[in-house]
Motif scaffolding. Structure first.
Motif, PDB file in Angstrom:
ATOM      1  N   ALA A  27       0.835  -1.206   0.000  1.00 16.33           N
ATOM      2  CA  ALA A  27       0.000   0.000   0.000  1.00 16.33           C
ATOM      3  C   ALA A  27       0.869   1.255   0.000  1.00 16.33           C
ATOM      4  N   GLN A  28       1.944   1.217   0.769  1.00 18.37           N
ATOM      5  CA  GLN A  28       2.862   2.358   0.809  1.00 18.37           C
ATOM      6  C   GLN A  28       3.487   2.590  -0.568  1.00 18.37           C
ATOM      7  N   ALA A  29       3.862   1.514  -1.232  1.00 16.38           N
ATOM      8  CA  ALA A  29       4.532   1.618  -2.532  1.00 16.38           C
ATOM      9  C   ALA A  29       3.607   2.088  -3.649  1.00 16.38           C
ATOM     10  N   ILE A  30       2.316   1.843  -3.522  1.00 17.66           N
ATOM     11  CA  ILE A  30       1.392   2.163  -4.622  1.00 17.66           C
ATOM     12  C   ILE A  30       0.358   3.219  -4.247  1.00 17.66           C
ATOM     13  N   ALA A  31       0.613   3.979  -3.216  1.00 20.45           N
ATOM     14  CA  ALA A  31      -0.350   4.990  -2.772  1.00 20.45           C
ATOM     15  C   ALA A  31      -0.795   5.857  -3.950  1.00 20.45           C
ATOM     16  N   PRO A  32      -2.106   6.136  -4.032  1.00 17.38           N
ATOM     17  CA  PRO A  32      -2.595   6.966  -5.135  1.00 17.38           C
ATOM     18  C   PRO A  32      -2.077   8.402  -5.027  1.00 17.38           C
ATOM     19  N   GLU A  33      -2.101   9.083  -6.147  1.00 18.87           N
ATOM     20  CA  GLU A  33      -1.652  10.470  -6.183  1.00 18.87           C
ATOM     21  C   GLU A  33      -2.423  11.283  -5.151  1.00 18.87           C
ATOM     22  N   GLY A  34      -1.701  12.108  -4.405  1.00 19.75           N
ATOM     23  CA  GLY A  34      -2.310  12.947  -3.386  1.00 19.75           C
ATOM     24  C   GLY A  34      -2.319  12.327  -2.009  1.00 19.75           C
ATOM     25  N   ALA A  35      -1.900  11.054  -1.919  1.00 18.74           N
ATOM     26  CA  ALA A  35      -1.879  10.367  -0.628  1.00 18.74           C
ATOM     27  C   ALA A  35      -0.481   9.815  -0.369  1.00 18.74           C
ATOM     28  N   VAL A  36      -0.143   9.744   0.888  1.00 19.77           N
ATOM     29  CA  VAL A  36       1.101   9.105   1.295  1.00 19.77           C
ATOM     30  C   VAL A  36       0.763   8.140   2.428  1.00 19.77           C
ATOM     31  N   VAL A  37       1.318   6.938   2.333  1.00 19.43           N
ATOM     32  CA  VAL A  37       1.102   5.921   3.355  1.00 19.43           C
ATOM     33  C   VAL A  37       2.387   5.805   4.168  1.00 19.43           C
ATOM     34  N   GLU A  38       2.269   6.003   5.462  1.00 17.34           N
ATOM     35  CA  GLU A  38       3.402   5.871   6.378  1.00 17.34           C
ATOM     36  C   GLU A  38       3.151   4.646   7.245  1.00 17.34           C
ATOM     37  N   VAL A  39       4.079   3.706   7.245  1.00 13.98           N
ATOM     38  CA  VAL A  39       3.906   2.463   7.992  1.00 13.98           C
ATOM     39  C   VAL A  39       4.451   2.631   9.411  1.00 13.98           C
ATOM     40  N   TYR A  40       3.598   2.381  10.393  1.00 15.97           N
ATOM     41  CA  TYR A  40       3.998   2.421  11.797  1.00 15.97           C
ATOM     42  C   TYR A  40       4.820   1.174  12.097  1.00 15.97           C
ATOM     43  N   ASP A  41       5.980   1.351  12.721  1.00 18.80           N
ATOM     44  CA  ASP A  41       6.856   0.202  12.971  1.00 18.80           C
ATOM     45  C   ASP A  41       7.209   0.019  14.444  1.00 18.80           C
ATOM     46  N   GLY A  42       6.404   0.563  15.339  1.00 19.43           N
ATOM     47  CA  GLY A  42       6.740   0.510  16.753  1.00 19.43           C
ATOM     48  C   GLY A  42       5.953  -0.489  17.584  1.00 19.43           C
TER      49      GLY A  42
END
Length: 178
Positions: A27-42
């Protein structure tokens, strides 16, 4: 300058090679234009929830979690099911979120990648219940079941199947427009 819609992606799995974590990385790699996906890693670094510790100063990992939740415009979850419910470490994360206003009114959704007979229905019903306590807005159009077999994950840790990617993009777009 264009403002991006920020989606915090939270995996309920701590397992190496998790299909849930692979889905969120995809999902992070293919986020649509105008969106950014940040993966929580904690997830692994959160202390066990104790209401007596839910006060200032918060443990650093908890303050970081709440800060990331608050800064996000929306939250996307992807979790496995253990013994018919949410995994303990993931439920612990949600318990820490209950003690704050970080998710109140926030649009949320989940992608269910289970290929089991039950489709991880117990975990997702539990998640729906907890998200109700958090006062979130569940975006039903973005809550999807996309079974992902382990062999669908490439050496890069991403899901390469274009049909799956198209469904993920559609879910992300639905979440980002609510």
């Amino acid at each position: 300058m264009t403002t991006l819609f920020r989606i915090l992606a939270v995996s309920g799995s701590t397992r190496a090679g998790s299909t849930n974590s692979a889905m969120l990385a995809t999902a992070q790699a293919i986020a649509p234009e105008g969106a950014v996906v940040e993966v929580y890693d904690g997830l692994r670094s959160l202390p066990h929830f104790d209401p007596d510790d839910d006060r200032d100063p918060l443990p650093d990992a908890v303050a970081d979690l709440r800060g990331q939740l608050k800064e996000a415009d929306a939250v996307l979850f992807c979790t496995p099911e253990y013994a018919g419910a949410l995994p303990g470490s993931f439920k612990n994360l949600l318990d820490w979120a209950v003690g704050s206003d970080a998710m109140g009114g926030k649009p949320v959704a989940w992608i269910n990648v289970s290929s089991s007979i039950t489709g991880a229905a117990g975990a997702h019903e539990s998640l729906r219940t907890v998200l109700g306590y958090l006062g979130t807005r569940i975006v039903e159009e973005a809550c999807v079941h996309i079974p992902v077999p382990r062999e669908a994950i490439g050496a890069d840790g991403l899901i390469g199947d274009e049909a799956i990617r198209d469904r993920v993009r559609a879910a992300l777009t639905a979440l980002a427009t609510r």
